[in-house]
Enzyme design. Sequence first.
Site, PDB file in Angstrom:
ATOM      1  N   GLY A 184       5.384   0.725 -12.557  1.00  0.00           N
ATOM      2  CA  GLY A 184       6.841   0.692 -12.579  1.00  0.00           C
ATOM      3  C   GLY A 184       7.338   0.142 -11.253  1.00  0.00           C
ATOM      4  N   CYS A 185       8.512   0.579 -10.857  1.00  0.00           N
ATOM      5  CA  CYS A 185       9.086   0.134  -9.584  1.00  0.00           C
ATOM      6  C   CYS A 185       8.106   0.410  -8.452  1.00  0.00           C
ATOM      7  CB  CYS A 185      10.410   0.861  -9.345  1.00  0.00           C
ATOM      8  SG  CYS A 185      11.112   0.506  -7.726  1.00  0.00           S
ATOM      9  N   PHE A 186       7.870  -0.587  -7.630  1.00  0.00           N
ATOM     10  CA  PHE A 186       6.845  -0.441  -6.602  1.00  0.00           C
ATOM     11  C   PHE A 186       7.236   0.470  -5.450  1.00  0.00           C
ATOM     12  CE2 PHE A 186       7.881  -5.183  -5.425  1.00  0.00           C
ATOM     13  CZ  PHE A 186       9.173  -4.854  -5.021  1.00  0.00           C
TER      14      PHE A 186
END
Length: 158
Positions: free
Chosen positions: A9-11
């Site tokens: 997902g979002c890093f």
Amino acid sequence: MKKIVFGGGCFWGVEKVFSMITGVLNTEVGYANGKTENPTYEEVCNNDTDFVEVCYVTYDEEKISLENLLEKFWSIIDPTSVDRQGMDSGRQYRSGIYYIDEEDFDTLKKSKENTQKRYLMPIATEIEKLKNYYKAEEYHQGYLRKNPDGYCHIKFDD
């Protein structure tokens, strides 16, 4: 020193999680396994680049094993989700493990098979050789450390 790349997902959150682990020497966020050169965040989010947001992890295998890193990774994602983690949706938010050393593949495969036993739905997390990687813009590096109230789909105990 060993290296492995995680897409979850979002890093921002993935980087925060791994940066807090003893034995992890460095984390960096970037874009992996896409089909263009030198992508920008805007291109990854808005175009068909096929990049995934990732955290590039360098670790000391004398202090932490790949198996332990994998256990942490599986615990922070929904591995059955396709192109989504939390509220983040899109191809760049797919989950994946991208290896550099061929010798890691069997460990990754076994870990995925063991994790599958805990789920009814098939695991969607891809396991692939790291084909390419580009460091994300500086403002993304250590984002949640610099912006403690920033959005993240991962719940932290700190």
